[in-house]
Design a protein around this motif. Sequence first.
Motif, PDB file in Angstrom:
ATOM      1  N   VAL A  82     -23.383  26.526  55.065  1.00 36.26           N
ATOM      2  CA  VAL A  82     -24.725  27.107  55.047  1.00 36.26           C
ATOM      3  C   VAL A  82     -25.365  26.804  53.696  1.00 36.26           C
ATOM      4  O   VAL A  82     -24.703  26.336  52.768  1.00 36.26           O
ATOM      5  N   GLU A  83     -26.663  27.041  53.599  1.00 35.32           N
ATOM      6  CA  GLU A  83     -27.421  26.705  52.397  1.00 35.32           C
ATOM      7  C   GLU A  83     -27.915  27.976  51.718  1.00 35.32           C
ATOM      8  O   GLU A  83     -28.403  28.885  52.392  1.00 35.32           O
ATOM      9  N   CYS A  84     -27.795  28.020  50.427  1.00 38.83           N
ATOM     10  CA  CYS A  84     -28.337  29.132  49.627  1.00 38.83           C
ATOM     11  C   CYS A  84     -29.549  28.600  48.861  1.00 38.83           C
ATOM     12  O   CYS A  84     -29.439  27.627  48.119  1.00 38.83           O
ATOM     13  N   TRP A  85     -30.693  29.238  49.044  1.00 38.66           N
ATOM     14  CA  TRP A  85     -31.956  28.803  48.448  1.00 38.66           C
ATOM     15  C   TRP A  85     -32.510  29.877  47.520  1.00 38.66           C
ATOM     16  O   TRP A  85     -32.252  31.070  47.705  1.00 38.66           O
ATOM     17  N   PRO A  98     -39.051  25.480  46.918  1.00 40.69           N
ATOM     18  CA  PRO A  98     -37.774  26.035  46.471  1.00 40.69           C
ATOM     19  C   PRO A  98     -37.475  25.697  45.016  1.00 40.69           C
ATOM     20  O   PRO A  98     -37.827  24.622  44.529  1.00 40.69           O
ATOM     21  N   VAL A  99     -36.832  26.622  44.334  1.00 40.35           N
ATOM     22  CA  VAL A  99     -36.438  26.434  42.938  1.00 40.35           C
ATOM     23  C   VAL A  99     -35.061  25.782  42.848  1.00 40.35           C
ATOM     24  O   VAL A  99     -34.804  24.952  41.975  1.00 40.35           O
ATOM     25  N   ALA A 100     -34.178  26.162  43.760  1.00 39.90           N
ATOM     26  CA  ALA A 100     -32.816  25.630  43.751  1.00 39.90           C
ATOM     27  C   ALA A 100     -32.228  25.739  45.146  1.00 39.90           C
ATOM     28  O   ALA A 100     -32.610  26.611  45.931  1.00 39.90           O
ATOM     29  N   GLN A 101     -31.298  24.831  45.436  1.00 35.70           N
ATOM     30  CA  GLN A 101     -30.557  24.863  46.686  1.00 35.70           C
ATOM     31  C   GLN A 101     -29.096  24.589  46.389  1.00 35.70           C
ATOM     32  O   GLN A 101     -28.769  23.644  45.663  1.00 35.70           O
ATOM     33  N   VAL A 102     -28.228  25.414  46.950  1.00 34.96           N
ATOM     34  CA  VAL A 102     -26.783  25.249  46.779  1.00 34.96           C
ATOM     35  C   VAL A 102     -26.142  25.276  48.165  1.00 34.96           C
ATOM     36  O   VAL A 102     -26.429  26.172  48.959  1.00 34.96           O
ATOM     37  N   VAL A 118     -21.721  32.410  44.797  1.00 38.08           N
ATOM     38  CA  VAL A 118     -22.486  31.190  44.507  1.00 38.08           C
ATOM     39  C   VAL A 118     -22.788  31.181  43.013  1.00 38.08           C
ATOM     40  O   VAL A 118     -23.458  32.082  42.502  1.00 38.08           O
ATOM     41  N   ASP A 119     -22.303  30.168  42.327  1.00 40.44           N
ATOM     42  CA  ASP A 119     -22.500  30.020  40.884  1.00 40.44           C
ATOM     43  C   ASP A 119     -23.787  29.238  40.633  1.00 40.44           C
ATOM     44  O   ASP A 119     -23.898  28.069  41.002  1.00 40.44           O
ATOM     45  N   GLY A 134     -31.508  33.645  49.247  1.00 39.25           N
ATOM     46  CA  GLY A 134     -30.998  33.884  50.590  1.00 39.25           C
ATOM     47  C   GLY A 134     -30.209  32.713  51.126  1.00 39.25           C
ATOM     48  O   GLY A 134     -30.025  31.691  50.457  1.00 39.25           O
ATOM     49  N   VAL A 135     -29.739  32.871  52.354  1.00 42.24           N
ATOM     50  CA  VAL A 135     -28.993  31.814  53.033  1.00 42.24           C
ATOM     51  C   VAL A 135     -29.740  31.413  54.294  1.00 42.24           C
ATOM     52  O   VAL A 135     -30.390  32.234  54.938  1.00 42.24           O
ATOM     53  N   GLU A 136     -29.655  30.113  54.628  1.00 39.27           N
ATOM     54  CA  GLU A 136     -30.342  29.575  55.799  1.00 39.27           C
ATOM     55  C   GLU A 136     -29.408  28.668  56.582  1.00 39.27           C
ATOM     56  O   GLU A 136     -28.433  28.139  56.052  1.00 39.27           O
ATOM     57  N   LYS A 137     -29.776  28.485  57.870  1.00 35.77           N
ATOM     58  CA  LYS A 137     -29.043  27.551  58.723  1.00 35.77           C
ATOM     59  C   LYS A 137     -29.967  27.068  59.828  1.00 35.77           C
ATOM     60  O   LYS A 137     -30.724  27.850  60.397  1.00 35.77           O
ATOM     61  N   TYR A 138     -29.895  25.749  60.128  1.00 38.11           N
ATOM     62  CA  TYR A 138     -30.701  25.192  61.203  1.00 38.11           C
ATOM     63  C   TYR A 138     -30.240  25.711  62.566  1.00 38.11           C
ATOM     64  O   TYR A 138     -29.057  26.005  62.764  1.00 38.11           O
ATOM     65  N   HIS A 139     -31.209  25.795  63.494  1.00 38.40           N
ATOM     66  CA  HIS A 139     -30.889  26.304  64.830  1.00 38.40           C
ATOM     67  C   HIS A 139     -29.992  25.355  65.613  1.00 38.40           C
ATOM     68  O   HIS A 139     -29.447  25.713  66.650  1.00 38.40           O
ATOM     69  N   THR A 140     -29.854  24.087  65.137  1.00 37.85           N
ATOM     70  CA  THR A 140     -28.951  23.157  65.818  1.00 37.85           C
ATOM     71  C   THR A 140     -27.500  23.605  65.698  1.00 37.85           C
ATOM     72  O   THR A 140     -26.648  23.168  66.467  1.00 37.85           O
ATOM     73  N   ALA A 141     -27.239  24.454  64.753  1.00 39.44           N
ATOM     74  CA  ALA A 141     -25.902  25.030  64.638  1.00 39.44           C
ATOM     75  C   ALA A 141     -25.750  26.145  65.666  1.00 39.44           C
ATOM     76  O   ALA A 141     -26.725  26.787  66.053  1.00 39.44           O
ATOM     77  N   PRO A 142     -24.546  26.384  66.133  1.00 40.13           N
ATOM     78  CA  PRO A 142     -24.349  27.516  67.046  1.00 40.13           C
ATOM     79  C   PRO A 142     -24.613  28.833  66.336  1.00 40.13           C
ATOM     80  O   PRO A 142     -24.429  28.953  65.127  1.00 40.13           O
ATOM     81  N   ALA A 143     -25.085  29.801  67.110  1.00 40.96           N
ATOM     82  CA  ALA A 143     -25.399  31.112  66.525  1.00 40.96           C
ATOM     83  C   ALA A 143     -24.163  31.743  65.911  1.00 40.96           C
ATOM     84  O   ALA A 143     -23.047  31.577  66.398  1.00 40.96           O
TER      85      ALA A 143
END
Length: 202
Positions: A82-85, A98-102, A118-119, A134-143
Amino acid sequence: LDLFGLDHNWLIYADICKDEFSVCFTQSWAENIAYVWNLPSDGSVRTGYYQKFSPTGIGCRIEEVRHYFYDWGEPNVFAEDVECWVYYDVGGVPGTTPVAQVIIPTTDMVYFPAPTVVDFTPYNVLFDVPVWVGVEKYHTAPAGIVTMLSDDGFGVPDQGAVHYVDDAGTVDEWLILSDLGGGWDHNFVMDADICCIPPEER
């Protein structure tokens, strides 16, 4: 003293500096853990769950953020990264840039009560206004790749947000949880370590 009664100092010079971000604290708004939130939430949109963190004056930096993911029994939990933004606050909502993505790899994800850490120190995220993390995930991933925790909605108001984006780009919106009505004003269970420059040194 040596054998001759002498106490020498070597001729060595050292430049000593301290990091100006020396006033540090941990910020968290969640109270009374009560709800779980699937990420992604369904098969229609990209989903992100965000929490607002605020500076203490001018000149602060995010050091570390801890997310608390819950074992809700979803079959797909931790199946993908998953992505942390991070976004700066603009008028009470996250901005557009966005300022940063990890990337949080599956190997780093753990269940509550242990935190997924997350460092942010390599990214030097500086802020004078509130930031949304926060954290994000594309809908192409399973719920249910991860399941977020939140409080009961009766704590500090207007600190939680949800991000929705669809495939076509026709929907890209932020919803502050308090705007959903029905008493929805939850704070997601996240901690942020923040360090700031002391007022006398600004």
